[in-house]
Write a protein that holds these residues in place. Structure first.
Motif: not given
Length: 201
Positions: A67, A70-71, A74, A108
């Motif tokens: 990813r 932006y993630y 999470y 990420i």
């Protein structure tokens, strides 16, 4: 370019330029060359993106999911679940039902997935290597329960309740597993092989 092709190019870039050195070298896993058509079929039918060999010569099947930044807030990793609205019935069950990979490598990155920005990627903000046979054994024995209706996983009576969520475009659904909860419940089973940034150790 299709959304799938764009995501695939991003994942391939991250695999080559980040993951090989920052994840697989730490694991002492060496990528095995596989015919590109065979690898494509392995991905489509068994959720296997790459084949590695560990220091003892054992073959290891890996699925990768990367990813962009932006993630970064999470705390979970995800597996695709169903494509309920696919016109082809045989394609509705996604990787969750067919995966034969031994490990999920979920990371990420520190930048954008878009092609014009990709060259700026330098490291993972966080990553985790999940032992998939252990994960699925916990689902089979009822220690992890899949349930619709909650956006995040949570622990209830010593079990993980993992949500089945819809993607925003309703093209497919996915299951989310909180990394800290996996560690808390199943660390004795070594469900997490390696991680950075998800757990405070």
């Amino acid at each position: 370019m299709s959304h799938y092709n764009s995501d695939r190019e991003f994942s391939d870039y991250v695999h080559k330029n980040l993951a090989m050195k920052q994840i697989y070298e730490l694991l002492h896993w060496h990528e095995k060359p596989v015919d590109i058509q065979k690898l494509k079929l392995a991905d489509q039918n068994y959720g296997i993106d790459y084949v590695f060999e560990n220091s003892k010569g054992k073959q290891i099947f890996v699925q990768e999911r990367f990813r962009d930044s932006y993630y970064q807030n999470y705390t979970d990793c995800t597996l695709r679940y169903m494509r309920q609205h696919n016109a082809h019935e045989e394609r509705r069950l996604s990787e969750f039902f067919k995966i034969k990979a031994h490990f999920l490598v979920y990371g990420i990155t520190n930048g954008s997935k878009w092609e014009r920005e990709r060259h700026k990627l330098s490291h993972f903000i966080k990553f985790v290597v999940i032992n998939l046979p252990v994960l699925f054994s916990k689902i089979d024995e009822g220690a992890i329960i899949l349930r619709e209706g909650s956006k995040k996983s949570y622990i209830e009576n010593g079990k993980m309740i993992a949500p089945i969520n819809q993607n925003t475009d309703y093209s497919s659904s996915f299951v989310a597993f909180d990394i800290q909860q996996l560690q808390k419940l199943f660390q004795a089973d070594q469900i997490i092989r390696l991680q950075k940034g998800f757990l405070v150790l």
